[in-house]
Scaffold this motif. Structure first.
Motif, PDB file in Angstrom:
ATOM      1  N   LYS A  74       0.969  -1.183   0.099  1.00 41.60           N
ATOM      2  CA  LYS A  74      -0.118   0.030  -0.008  1.00 41.60           C
ATOM      3  C   LYS A  74       0.911   1.227   0.120  1.00 41.60           C
ATOM      4  O   LYS A  74       2.104   1.309   0.589  1.00 41.60           O
ATOM      5  N   ASP A 103      -6.468  -2.627  -4.450  1.00 42.52           N
ATOM      6  CA  ASP A 103      -6.759  -2.916  -3.109  1.00 42.52           C
ATOM      7  C   ASP A 103      -6.735  -1.456  -2.264  1.00 42.52           C
ATOM      8  O   ASP A 103      -5.969  -1.039  -2.442  1.00 42.52           O
ATOM      9  N   ASP A 105      -7.419   0.029   1.515  1.00 38.57           N
ATOM     10  CA  ASP A 105      -7.791  -0.023   3.019  1.00 38.57           C
ATOM     11  C   ASP A 105      -8.887   0.892   3.097  1.00 38.57           C
ATOM     12  O   ASP A 105      -9.683   1.506   2.313  1.00 38.57           O
ATOM     13  N   ASN A 163     -12.279   4.392  -1.179  1.00 34.87           N
ATOM     14  CA  ASN A 163     -13.196   3.349  -0.399  1.00 34.87           C
ATOM     15  C   ASN A 163     -13.847   4.203   0.716  1.00 34.87           C
ATOM     16  O   ASN A 163     -13.403   4.802   1.550  1.00 34.87           O
ATOM     17  N   GLU A 168     -11.670  -3.305   3.896  1.00 31.51           N
ATOM     18  CA  GLU A 168     -10.910  -3.142   2.613  1.00 31.51           C
ATOM     19  C   GLU A 168     -11.801  -3.302   1.521  1.00 31.51           C
ATOM     20  O   GLU A 168     -12.759  -4.045   1.632  1.00 31.51           O
TER      21      GLU A 168
END
Length: 228
Positions: A74, A103, A105, A163, A168
């Motif tokens: 990340k 991806d 968080d 997000n 996640e």
């Protein structure tokens, strides 16, 4: 030949030739069934694309990859992004495709970026995200997307995904170029202190809540000149 028909014939040939040139501006169609790429570090000549392997050496493994099996590390935005092009996945060579995985968080952000040679289509497999892009008229388009949803970012337009949940999130991408490219505003345009990143996220969320369609409601000097 009738001289009166010559201008029409000339125009038809000119139009056909011009149309062919326009088509070739994109990734070219393959002229054979397959063309798995020679790894770039083993190429001996340089062409607009990648060399093909000797057909006698092509195997089923050339058409399989595990590059997207796991998330990457990340960044400061709480996101990892992988783009697998023909350089990493040899079976994609000449097919006009690349793939990707992102991806994030909880509260993670993939900041504004674009792909100069490709449209991107994303598919959500985990989480709830806010996805949006800015067109060349500085109009802003955004939508909350959930598991199973698909969203598309037109070619060469700045876009992002955030997000909006605490868990996640994961999305998979398909690009209509074997080498889509990646240009981001993050390293040079935006202040990357934690306070500034939180401010960017709050502004994006507030845009979603108000369903604003004009990027100027995102009061940010970076965005005011995004296509100027």
């Amino acid at each position: 030949m009738n001289l009166k028909s010559f201008p029409q014939l000339f125009f038809m040939l000119f139009f056909m030739g011009f149309s062919h040139i326009q088509i070739c501006l994109g990734d070219c169609d393959n002229l054979q069934d397959t063309c798995p790429a020679v790894p770039p570090n083993k190429q001996t000549i340089f062409i607009n694309g990648l060399q093909c392997k000797n057909p006698v050496n092509v195997t089923a493994q050339d058409f399989r990859t595990t590059e997207l099996s796991n998330a990457g590390s990340k960044d400061i935005f709480g996101a990892s992004m992988k783009i697998v092009s023909a350089a990493e996945f040899s079976g994609l060579n000449t097919l006009g495709l690349s793939i990707g995985r992102t991806d994030l968080d909880g509260n993670g952000l993939v900041n504004f970026h674009y792909h100069p040679r490709a449209t991107e289509m994303i598919f959500v497999t985990k989480g709830v995200l806010l996805a949006g892009f800015v067109d060349t008229k500085n109009q802003y388009f955004q939508k909350i997307i959930k598991v199973g949803d698909v969203f598309v970012f037109p070619k060469a337009l700045f876009h992002f995904y955030l997000n909006t949940g605490f868990d996640e999130a994961t999305i998979f991408s398909v690009y209509n170029s074997q080498n889509p490219g990646f240009v981001s505003l993050s390293p040079t345009t935006f202040d990357t202190t934690l306070e500034s990143l939180d401010m960017i996220k709050r502004k994006l969320i507030s845009l979603s809540a108000s369903e604003a369609q004009d990027v100027y409601s995102f009061i940010s000097p970076e965005m005011d000149s995004i296509y100027s």
